[in-house]
Write a protein that holds these residues in place. Structure first.
Motif, PDB file in Angstrom:
ATOM      1  N   ARG A 132      -3.333   9.561  -0.499  1.00  0.00           N
ATOM      2  CA  ARG A 132      -2.332   9.083  -0.021  1.00  0.00           C
ATOM      3  C   ARG A 132      -1.202  10.021   0.437  1.00  0.00           C
ATOM      4  O   ARG A 132      -0.463   9.830   1.510  1.00  0.00           O
ATOM      5  CB  ARG A 132      -1.572   8.206  -1.073  1.00  0.00           C
ATOM      6  CG  ARG A 132      -2.489   6.992  -1.399  1.00  0.00           C
ATOM      7  CD  ARG A 132      -1.989   6.234  -2.761  1.00  0.00           C
ATOM      8  NE  ARG A 132      -0.772   5.516  -2.488  1.00  0.00           N
ATOM      9  CZ  ARG A 132      -0.726   4.363  -2.013  1.00  0.00           C
ATOM     10  NH1 ARG A 132      -1.929   3.685  -1.233  1.00  0.00           N
ATOM     11  NH2 ARG A 132       0.454   3.678  -1.827  1.00  0.00           N
ATOM     12  N   ARG A 333       1.145   3.199   3.409  1.00  0.00           N
ATOM     13  CA  ARG A 333       1.232   3.638   2.049  1.00  0.00           C
ATOM     14  C   ARG A 333       2.070   2.454   1.376  1.00  0.00           C
ATOM     15  O   ARG A 333       1.878   2.375   0.177  1.00  0.00           O
ATOM     16  CB  ARG A 333       2.150   5.134   1.915  1.00  0.00           C
ATOM     17  CG  ARG A 333       2.202   5.654   0.630  1.00  0.00           C
ATOM     18  CD  ARG A 333       2.638   7.048   0.457  1.00  0.00           C
ATOM     19  NE  ARG A 333       2.243   7.534  -0.772  1.00  0.00           N
ATOM     20  CZ  ARG A 333       2.316   8.902  -1.197  1.00  0.00           C
ATOM     21  NH1 ARG A 333       2.746   9.742  -0.055  1.00  0.00           N
ATOM     22  NH2 ARG A 333       2.336   9.201  -2.172  1.00  0.00           N
ATOM     23  N   THR A 335       1.871  -0.578   1.933  1.00  0.00           N
ATOM     24  CA  THR A 335       1.170  -2.063   1.993  1.00  0.00           C
ATOM     25  C   THR A 335       0.102  -1.945   1.089  1.00  0.00           C
ATOM     26  O   THR A 335      -0.846  -1.091   1.037  1.00  0.00           O
ATOM     27  CB  THR A 335       0.774  -2.459   3.329  1.00  0.00           C
ATOM     28  OG1 THR A 335       1.955  -2.281   4.290  1.00  0.00           O
ATOM     29  CG2 THR A 335       0.382  -3.701   3.505  1.00  0.00           C
ATOM     30  N   PRO A 336       0.034  -3.106   0.252  1.00  0.00           N
ATOM     31  CA  PRO A 336      -1.324  -3.221  -0.490  1.00  0.00           C
ATOM     32  C   PRO A 336      -2.390  -3.544   0.294  1.00  0.00           C
ATOM     33  O   PRO A 336      -2.310  -4.102   1.399  1.00  0.00           O
ATOM     34  CB  PRO A 336      -0.897  -4.768  -1.195  1.00  0.00           C
ATOM     35  CG  PRO A 336       0.585  -4.647  -1.359  1.00  0.00           C
ATOM     36  CD  PRO A 336       1.006  -4.150  -0.073  1.00  0.00           C
ATOM     37  N   ASP A 337      -3.450  -2.905  -0.081  1.00  0.00           N
ATOM     38  CA  ASP A 337      -4.935  -2.825   0.840  1.00  0.00           C
ATOM     39  C   ASP A 337      -5.166  -4.366   1.374  1.00  0.00           C
ATOM     40  O   ASP A 337      -5.683  -4.394   2.368  1.00  0.00           O
ATOM     41  CB  ASP A 337      -5.825  -2.231  -0.067  1.00  0.00           C
ATOM     42  CG  ASP A 337      -7.160  -1.982   0.625  1.00  0.00           C
ATOM     43  OD1 ASP A 337      -6.806  -1.561   1.907  1.00  0.00           O
ATOM     44  OD2 ASP A 337      -8.186  -2.075   0.211  1.00  0.00           O
ATOM     45  N   ALA A 405       5.050   1.766  -4.841  1.00  0.00           N
ATOM     46  CA  ALA A 405       3.738   1.238  -4.178  1.00  0.00           C
ATOM     47  C   ALA A 405       2.695   1.914  -4.773  1.00  0.00           C
ATOM     48  O   ALA A 405       1.383   1.385  -5.026  1.00  0.00           O
ATOM     49  CB  ALA A 405       3.863   1.443  -2.658  1.00  0.00           C
ATOM     50  N   ASP A 406       2.926   3.207  -5.242  1.00  0.00           N
ATOM     51  CA  ASP A 406       1.796   4.109  -5.693  1.00  0.00           C
ATOM     52  C   ASP A 406       1.276   3.655  -7.054  1.00  0.00           C
ATOM     53  O   ASP A 406       0.310   3.692  -7.404  1.00  0.00           O
ATOM     54  CB  ASP A 406       2.333   5.565  -5.892  1.00  0.00           C
ATOM     55  CG  ASP A 406       2.383   6.330  -4.423  1.00  0.00           C
ATOM     56  OD1 ASP A 406       1.783   5.602  -3.267  1.00  0.00           O
ATOM     57  OD2 ASP A 406       2.902   7.174  -4.308  1.00  0.00           O
ATOM     58  N   SER A 409      -0.671   0.658  -6.511  1.00  0.00           N
ATOM     59  CA  SER A 409      -2.036   0.632  -6.274  1.00  0.00           C
ATOM     60  C   SER A 409      -3.036   1.253  -7.130  1.00  0.00           C
ATOM     61  O   SER A 409      -4.164   1.106  -7.024  1.00  0.00           O
ATOM     62  CB  SER A 409      -2.042   1.710  -4.811  1.00  0.00           C
ATOM     63  OG  SER A 409      -1.811   3.013  -5.261  1.00  0.00           O
TER      64      SER A 409
END
Length: 412
Positions: A132, A333, A335-337, A405-406, A409
């Motif tokens: 990332r 980075r 945005t959720p997958d 976000a990290d 994820s």
């Protein structure tokens, strides 16, 4: 070992994207040259360009839904096979002298529809093949290769081969797409979005992405800036051929070289964006990019010297690519997958949607003033967008959003 595997996967994705971009560049030149042989009607000819916008406007969001539901590598591979077959059919029509303008229109629409899925799939795969914190460097390499092959390599190849044989140019095109498909086939791994939902209706899936972007402060701010920058850039560049000829007295033979200055700047920008973001922070890098773009446009509008204008154009090219790499990486980075394909689709639809409006506004402003007026107004709009970015896209706000976000994820 894991680091080497990830790097190898990125290199294969990069090679597939580069081969496809080379095919795109050859195609775009060859298709215009072929259209010029088929018609001299300006309306019929301009319809070819207009049709290039239609697939993104109509299919950008549905394509994002598909990318979030199915394996992204397989979607890109399927599109690669389809576009190779379509170009092979076009090649056969050119070789047998059975080509028509309506067939050309159909090819443009089909390939444009495929592009919405292919490009979104490739961009959505990048976070799966690099760490990332290396997204800026990875996207810089991807966009640098895109700029290099489409601006420097493809046009002379396409023009030279087409001058000898039109079918040969499309043969090069078919070969590039076939190589891209083969490289995508050789890419190991599964690339289906985490927690992909294949049952929600299309409208509900699109609405989920729209609500996500609208409700996320950084996404909402970035999309607002994208609207301003896209509109202003289209306004500034819509009449570039007339501006260079009538205001700058650029000879026709030098027009291509003038345009290449922006490409040279963009190529440098794609390779320095990660370094700029690392030194200044992502927020300040985006503000810097928007500000330099606006200042470059101001310089271009203020001068009648072709060399000063060429420098200004190169400056804006550098800044635009810095913006594209930094904001595109941040978009991935944050945005959720499971939402990444649709989120990319939202940005693409908005960006493509404002460009025709910006181009039209540029023409109206030039008609009311002169050919420098749209560039001047575009510069002011761009600087205003940079000012908004300075308050809405601060380093602190972005770093907090990235950290959140990290953490999200990393959850199972």
């Amino acid at each position: 070992m894991a680091g080497r595997i990830e790097l190898s996967r990125f290199h294969r994705l990069w090679a597939a994207a580069a081969a496809g971009n080379l095919g795109d560049g050859v195609y775009r030149v060859a298709i215009l040259l072929l259209a010029a042989r088929l018609t001299s009607d300006p309306v019929a000819f301009s319809a070819l360009t207009a049709l290039g916008f239609v697939p993104w406007l109509l299919l950008g969001l549905p394509a994002g839904v598909l990318v979030d539901r199915y394996d992204r590598r397989r979607l890109a591979l399927l599109v690669g096979i389809v576009r190779t077959a379509v170009l092979a059919a076009l090649l056969a029509a050119v070789a047998t002298d059975t080509m028509s303008l309506w067939l050309l229109y159909g090819v443009v629409v089909v390939l444009g529809a495929g592009e919405t899925v292919y490009d979104t799939s490739v961009l959505s795969m990048v976070p799966a093949v690099v760490e990332r914190d290396r997204l800026e460097a990875a996207n810089g390499r991807l966009q640098g290769a895109d700029m290099l092959v489409q601006s420097f390599v493809a046009p002379p190849i396409a023009s030279a081969v087409f001058a000898v044989t039109a079918s040969g140019a499309f043969g090069v095109n078919v070969a590039c797409y076939a190589v891209a498909a083969a490289l995508m086939l050789a890419l190991p791994g599964t690339y289906r979005a985490a927690q992909a939902d294949g049952t929600a209706p299309m409208g509900r899936a699109i609405g989920e992405a729209l609500r996500f972007v609208r409700g996320h402060p950084v996404h909402r701010a970035m999309l607002s800036v994208v609207i301003g920058l896209g509109f202003a850039n289209a306004m500034a560049t819509a009449l570039v051929a007339l501006w260079t000829r009538e205001t700058l007295d650029v000879p026709e033979a030098a027009f291509g070289a003038f345009l290449l200055t922006a490409s040279v700047g963009g190529l440098v920008g794609s390779q320095t964006a990660a370094r700029v973001a690392g030194r200044t922070g992502r927020g300040r890098a985006m503000v810097l990019a928007a500000t330099v773009t606006g200042l470059g446009m101001l310089l271009a509008a203020a001068t009648r010297n072709m060399y000063v204008a060429a420098f200004a154009w190169a400056l804006t090219g550098w800044a635009i690519l810095v913006w594209n790499v930094v904001y595109g990486s941040l978009r991935q980075r944050l945005t959720p997958d499971a939402l990444l394909g649709r989120t990319i689709g939202v940005y693409r639809v908005v960006a493509w949607g404002v460009m025709p409006l910006g181009a039209l506004a540029g023409g109206l402003l030039a008609d009311a003033g002169d050919l420098r007026t749209p560039i001047l107004v575009a510069a002011l709009l761009t600087l205003a967008a940079g000012g908004y970015a300075a308050s809405a896209l601060t380093n602190a706000r972005i770093d907090a959003a990235v950290a959140e976000a990290d953490v999200a994820s990393a959850r199972p």
